[in-house]
Design a protein around this motif. Structure first.
Motif, mmCIF file in Angstrom:
data_model
loop_
_atom_site.group_PDB
_atom_site.id
_atom_site.type_symbol
_atom_site.label_atom_id
_atom_site.label_comp_id
_atom_site.label_asym_id
_atom_site.label_seq_id
_atom_site.Cartn_x
_atom_site.Cartn_y
_atom_site.Cartn_z
ATOM 1 N N GLY A 1 0.953 13.233 1.134
ATOM 2 C CA GLY A 1 0.251 11.991 1.351
ATOM 3 C C GLY A 1 0.998 10.855 1.826
ATOM 4 O O GLY A 1 2.329 10.934 1.797
ATOM 5 N N GLU A 2 0.342 9.939 2.356
ATOM 6 C CA GLU A 2 1.169 8.569 2.651
ATOM 7 C C GLU A 2 0.093 7.513 2.645
ATOM 8 O O GLU A 2 -1.102 7.690 2.686
ATOM 9 N N ILE A 3 0.581 6.155 2.443
ATOM 10 C CA ILE A 3 -0.017 5.067 2.248
ATOM 11 C C ILE A 3 0.792 4.010 3.066
ATOM 12 O O ILE A 3 2.046 3.955 3.186
ATOM 13 N N LYS A 4 -0.063 3.585 4.259
ATOM 14 C CA LYS A 4 0.398 2.513 5.041
ATOM 15 C C LYS A 4 0.194 0.959 4.851
ATOM 16 O O LYS A 4 -1.064 0.932 4.314
ATOM 17 N N LEU A 5 1.179 0.164 4.263
ATOM 18 C CA LEU A 5 0.889 -1.240 4.184
ATOM 19 C C LEU A 5 1.476 -1.774 5.284
ATOM 20 O O LEU A 5 2.732 -1.886 5.575
ATOM 21 N N GLY A 6 0.399 -2.270 5.952
ATOM 22 C CA GLY A 6 1.087 -3.090 7.493
ATOM 23 C C GLY A 6 1.969 -2.186 8.469
ATOM 24 O O GLY A 6 1.368 -0.816 8.708
ATOM 25 N N ASN A 7 3.017 -2.331 8.834
ATOM 26 C CA ASN A 7 3.936 -1.502 9.467
ATOM 27 C C ASN A 7 4.645 -0.562 8.714
ATOM 28 O O ASN A 7 5.599 -0.032 9.311
ATOM 29 N N LYS A 8 4.679 -0.491 7.411
ATOM 30 C CA LYS A 8 5.505 0.413 6.649
ATOM 31 C C LYS A 8 4.566 1.391 6.009
ATOM 32 O O LYS A 8 3.485 1.379 5.478
ATOM 33 N N THR A 9 5.406 2.584 5.971
ATOM 34 C CA THR A 9 4.604 4.012 5.354
ATOM 35 C C THR A 9 5.487 4.268 3.996
ATOM 36 O O THR A 9 6.766 4.405 4.015
ATOM 37 N N TYR A 10 4.656 4.541 3.140
ATOM 38 C CA TYR A 10 5.212 5.087 1.829
ATOM 39 C C TYR A 10 4.674 6.496 1.399
ATOM 40 O O TYR A 10 3.388 6.726 2.093
ATOM 41 N N ARG A 11 5.484 7.273 0.855
ATOM 42 C CA ARG A 11 5.271 9.088 0.856
ATOM 43 C C ARG A 11 4.728 9.316 -0.659
ATOM 44 O O ARG A 11 5.365 8.549 -1.820
ATOM 45 N N ASP B 1 5.854 -4.849 -3.050
ATOM 46 C CA ASP B 1 5.762 -4.916 -1.726
ATOM 47 C C ASP B 1 4.103 -5.246 -1.477
ATOM 48 O O ASP B 1 3.909 -6.047 -0.813
ATOM 49 N N LEU B 2 3.308 -4.636 -2.261
ATOM 50 C CA LEU B 2 1.764 -4.853 -2.088
ATOM 51 C C LEU B 2 1.475 -6.240 -2.416
ATOM 52 O O LEU B 2 0.839 -6.755 -1.602
ATOM 53 N N ILE B 3 2.054 -6.673 -3.472
ATOM 54 C CA ILE B 3 1.867 -7.949 -3.983
ATOM 55 C C ILE B 3 2.336 -8.971 -3.070
ATOM 56 O O ILE B 3 1.492 -9.970 -2.926
ATOM 57 N N GLY B 4 3.340 -8.558 -2.521
ATOM 58 C CA GLY B 4 4.031 -9.668 -1.634
ATOM 59 C C GLY B 4 3.350 -10.070 -0.286
ATOM 60 O O GLY B 4 3.124 -10.790 0.302
ATOM 61 N N GLN B 5 2.426 -8.796 0.060
ATOM 62 C CA GLN B 5 1.744 -8.806 1.076
ATOM 63 C C GLN B 5 0.183 -9.714 1.036
ATOM 64 O O GLN B 5 -0.148 -10.421 2.276
ATOM 65 N N VAL B 6 -0.027 -9.959 -0.141
ATOM 66 C CA VAL B 6 -1.010 -10.746 -0.344
ATOM 67 C C VAL B 6 -0.533 -12.179 -0.860
ATOM 68 O O VAL B 6 -1.313 -13.029 -1.567
ATOM 69 N N LYS B 7 0.638 -12.492 -0.711
ATOM 70 C CA LYS B 7 1.231 -13.757 -0.740
ATOM 71 C C LYS B 7 1.170 -14.010 -2.236
ATOM 72 O O LYS B 7 1.094 -15.255 -2.915
ATOM 73 N N PHE C 1 -6.769 -10.915 -0.595
ATOM 74 C CA PHE C 1 -6.425 -9.637 0.094
ATOM 75 C C PHE C 1 -6.853 -9.423 1.367
ATOM 76 O O PHE C 1 -7.169 -8.296 1.957
ATOM 77 N N ASN C 2 -7.605 -10.603 1.957
ATOM 78 C CA ASN C 2 -7.727 -10.590 3.337
ATOM 79 C C ASN C 2 -6.486 -10.468 4.379
ATOM 80 O O ASN C 2 -6.676 -10.023 5.476
ATOM 81 N N LYS C 3 -5.110 -10.595 3.654
ATOM 82 C CA LYS C 3 -4.173 -10.567 4.270
ATOM 83 C C LYS C 3 -3.645 -8.952 4.395
ATOM 84 O O LYS C 3 -2.612 -8.766 4.914
ATOM 85 N N LEU C 4 -4.269 -8.151 3.447
ATOM 86 C CA LEU C 4 -3.602 -6.872 3.302
ATOM 87 C C LEU C 4 -4.183 -5.723 4.080
ATOM 88 O O LEU C 4 -5.348 -5.618 4.721
ATOM 89 N N ASP C 5 -3.337 -5.016 4.948
ATOM 90 C CA ASP C 5 -3.305 -3.926 5.637
ATOM 91 C C ASP C 5 -3.125 -2.671 5.054
ATOM 92 O O ASP C 5 -1.859 -2.167 5.026
ATOM 93 N N PHE C 6 -4.098 -1.925 4.646
ATOM 94 C CA PHE C 6 -3.930 -0.770 3.755
ATOM 95 C C PHE C 6 -4.648 0.392 4.224
ATOM 96 O O PHE C 6 -5.894 0.141 4.395
#
Length: 520
Positions: A103-113, A238-244, A265-270
């Motif tokens: 599985g993978e999760i994408k936060l913006g342009n970064k991928t987590y495994r 990293d996730l908390i950082g994405q939502v400032k 969370f409107n800033k979050l690309d998940f």
């Protein structure tokens, strides 16, 4: 296939022999202990460990046949159904199994495994997950501290922190893991789509280890349930950082005020994707109650697991005569002894719950379901006496002169000094077995205290004794057969359990819990 007719003949012959033996005994406890015989032991065990039961694999036909046999014996003895609200001897539960291969999760342009950055445990991951997020603080909902009341989480992904408010370090690892399940249940009841938890650094390695296993969950229904995703600390940051957001500032705020701060969370690309399989199988515990007299609200629970590991890949049956046909047979013999006493006017003061559980081989699941969904209040449960493998001799005793006259006792002194003293006195007065406490040592690498069904009671601060004669060369092999069981030894150990239970059930004062439980 072994002969079922032969085992039934042995059973009825044993009943006749008991009637002759009982007449010569004077003390009530000794009288009914003598109804526990090697002949009866062999008869019950010959059925439970027959090839026809196909190794009693949890959730399969053989386990159901064993359950039906146990219920029939309880009914024959006139014991009441142990699940009165359903007028049933069966407490059903489901084993829900999920296996996530990747599985993978994408936060913006970064991928987590999956397995490295995030994990699942006790839940199935969906093929895909997107949606609106809401921050739920620590996900706690109690009178003293409440993050959730008034929070709209319906159909949303709820992000929470895995620690405790105002605590920099984990004070009680087990209590925290147990509390996570409560948080999950509360959030699921509120209609959330999924829960995402940021794991404290001290537990990140543990959760990573769990992610490598096939996840098994005990549940009341055969449904996957709400997905729960655990993020390692770096991914959480990293996730908390994405939502400032700033983790330390958020934690400081939550220590002062339980109302979760608003995150952008409107800033979050998940988005998440996973390859998972889900299946469910029904299983059951078998319960029978002998109601007490003046102290009937207090319960002594006697347990053994009646499941085993089924059939090998090449078709050989793992009959599990010792593991744990011997313990299951002991429960049937104990039930018969106490039922005879009640029928003769010697009903115990406290109630006795005879419970054979399933799912032990899958991770103590059946006993865990009972303690999570108790039929009788845990606060009224005085003690649990658990029997698992009492019919063989291990290598440590094989060459000793008293090889047939020992039992390992585990847990007797962990929570109640009185329970240990009662056990010792019962043995001194009636059975004179060598009581070996080798595996009761906290430093013992086998950690047997944590490996059988008594542990689910112990972790709820209920005093326990685990009766055990050790691991042998046929452990979890097709060669664990009836022919290798020392039925005299097993019956004698069962008498020790009987005398201990008799004292617990009939003494004036309930035993005192005077020690703190030790958690794995």
């Amino acid at each position: 296939m072994k002969s079922i007719v032969g085992s039934l003949l042995l059973l009825f012959m044993g009943l006749s022999l008991q009637a002759q033996q009982i007449q010569s005994i004077s003390s009530p406890a000794e009288t009914y202990a003598e109804s526990i015989t090697p002949e009866d032991f062999l008869a019950h065990l010959s059925f439970l460990a027959d090839d026809m039961l196909e190794g009693r694999e949890t959730g399969e036909r053989g386990q159901r046949l064993a359950a039906a046999y146990i219920r029939t014996q309880f009914m024959r003895l006139g014991l009441a159904p142990g699940v009165p609200q359903d007028n049933s001897y069966f407490q059903y539960y489901y084993i829900n199994r999920s296996n996530t291969s990747s599985g993978e999760i994408k936060l913006g342009n970064k991928t987590y495994r999956f397995g490295e950055d995030f994990y699942n445990y006790r839940s199935a991951l969906p093929e895909s997950l997107t949606g609106e997020f809401v921050f739920g603080g620590y996900g706690i909902q109690t009178e003293a501290y409440d993050n959730l009341t008034g929070l709209d989480v319906k159909d949303k992904i709820v992000l929470i922190l895995g620690g405790m408010p105002g605590q920099d370090k984990i004070e009680d690892r087990y209590a925290l893991l147990k509390d996570w399940r409560v948080r999950q249940e509360n959030i699921e009841k509120m209609g959330a789509r999924a829960m995402v938890m940021i794991v404290p650094s001290e537990l990140s390695r543990t959760m990573k280890r769990y992610a490598r296993r096939r996840s098994m969950t005990i549940a009341a229904s055969p449904k996957p349930g709400m997905p729960v995703i655990y993020l390692n600390p770096q991914m959480g940051k990293d996730l908390i950082g994405q939502v400032k957001g700033k983790p330390e500032k958020i934690k400081a705020s939550l220590a002062e005020d339980a109302n979760p701060p608003k995150l952008k969370f409107n800033k979050l690309d998940f988005s998440m994707s996973a390859q998972s399989e889900f299946s469910s199988v029904a299983a059951s515990n078998v319960l029978a109650l002998l109601e007490g007299t003046d102290k009937k609200e207090e319960i002594i629970v006697l347990t053994a697991h009646y499941d085993h590991i089924g059939v090998t890949k090449d078709g050989r049956v793992n009959n599990g005569a010792d593991d744990d046909g011997s313990g299951t047979t002991a429960i049937l013999e104990l039930a018969e002894a106490f039922a005879k006493a009640a029928a003769d006017g010697n009903r115990p003061r406290r109630s006795l719950l005879f419970m054979t559980v399933s799912g032990e081989e899958k991770g103590l699941l059946g006993s865990g379901f009972y303690t999570d969904h108790p039929v009788y209040p845990l606060e009224n449960t005085v003690a649990n006496l658990n029997i698992d493998m009492i019919g063989r001799t291990d290598a440590r005793y094989a060459e000793k002169a008293d090889s047939a006259n020992y039992v390992y006792l585990i847990g007797a002194d962990k929570l109640s000094s009185e329970l240990h003293e009662i056990s010792e006195a019962a043995n001194k007065d009636f059975t004179q077995i060598t009581l070996d406490y080798k595996y009761n040592d906290e430093k013992d690498p086998n950690r047997f205290y944590y490996r059988s069904d008594h542990y689910n009671f112990a972790k709820n601060d209920i005093p326990v004794i685990f009766y055990f004669t050790g691991v042998h060369v046929d452990y979890h092999k097709p060669t664990d057969d009836v022919e290798k069981i020392n039925r005299d030894k097993a019956a004698h150990i069962t008498k020790l359990v009987f005398h201990t239970a008799w004292e617990l059930a009939n003494r004036e004062e309930r035993i005192v819990v005077d020690k703190k439980s030790k958690q794995e």
